[in-house]
Design an enzyme around this catalytic site. Structure first.
Site, PDB file in Angstrom:
ATOM      1  CG  PHE A  10      -2.028  -1.013   1.247  1.00 10.46           C
ATOM      2  CD1 PHE A  10      -3.261  -1.042   0.828  1.00 10.46           C
ATOM      3  CD2 PHE A  10      -1.547  -2.172   2.126  1.00 10.46           C
ATOM      4  CE1 PHE A  10      -4.114  -1.810   0.797  1.00 10.46           C
ATOM      5  CE2 PHE A  10      -2.525  -3.289   2.078  1.00 10.46           C
ATOM      6  CZ  PHE A  10      -3.898  -3.279   1.678  1.00 10.46           C
ATOM      7  CG  ASP A  11       0.592   6.005  -1.177  1.00 10.26           C
ATOM      8  OD1 ASP A  11       1.811   6.365  -1.113  1.00 10.26           O
ATOM      9  OD2 ASP A  11      -0.354   6.887  -1.129  1.00 10.26           O
TER      10      ASP A  11
END
Length: 217
Positions: A6-7
């Protein structure tokens, strides 16, 4: 899939809302009346200064000073010549920003789904190691994440292919077995796909949630 990456900012962590909340409390402390028009100015300045740090033209603290040097004139306030005074002023903003840190409501459910799938979970962020880890700890997501890869730890930033490949190595998975999810189409989707990962765009304006993207995979 064996892993999901994930960012962080504006994907798991609601940076925009936290920053606006910080600004609305900090600007009046400088003796300036708050105006919503200042939001766009702040974020435009933030982007330019932050990019300068990512490109190695400024230190992380230097990009904070650069933000003030550009933003204080917008407020009609004098710009201090001493770095220590600039740092003290920026600390006022940081205190309000940190007090407003929060995860998106769909962040924890998505991480829990990923872990229930038996996937390794990583975060890849163009940010500073100390601050990004502090965010994850404060918003309660750190225990659900196996690897946090930052610009500082990797020595490179998205969309450099090595940023994604190094994160996969740290997770112990192949790029082809890894899903990347983030809000920035260029950095989190195009860059990840170019490095051999599967990638999905988190477009909250279109009603997409993190949990949907994880389940859909």
């Amino acid at each position: 899939m064996k892993a999901v990456v994930f960012d962080l900012d504006d994907t798991l962590f609601d940076h925009t809302t936290s920053a606006i909340a910080g600004l609305t409390k900090w600007v009046p402390e400088l003796g300036v009346r708050w105006s919503d028009d200042l939001i766009a100015e702040w974020f435009a300045i933030e982007r330019v200064s932050y990019d300068a740090w990512l490109e190695g033209r400024l230190t992380h603290q230097g990009q904070r000073r650069a933000r003030l040097q550009a933003f204080l004139p917008v407020l009609g306030r004098p710009v201090p010549t001493e770095e220590a005074e600039l740092d003290e002023i920026f600390d006022g903003y940081l205190a309000h920003y940190r007090a407003s840190w929060a995860a998106f409501p769909d962040a924890r459910p998505a991480l829990e789904v990923a872990r229930s799938n038996g996937w390794r979970v990583g975060v890849l962020t163009n940010g500073s190691t100390v601050q990004q880890n502090a965010k994850l700890a404060t918003i309660g997501l750190a225990p659900l994440i196996d690897v946090v890869a930052t610009t500082e730890t990797l020595g490179c930033s998205k969309p450099a292919p090595e940023a994604y490949l190094a994160t996969c190595r740290e997770l112990g998975v192949q790029p082809a077995d890894t899903l990347m999810i983030g809000d920035n189409f260029e950095l989190d989707v195009l860059g990840a796909r170019a490095a051999g990962l599967t990638a999905e765009h988190l477009d909250r304006a279109a009603g997409i949630t993190l949990a949907q993207l994880v389940k859909a995979s």
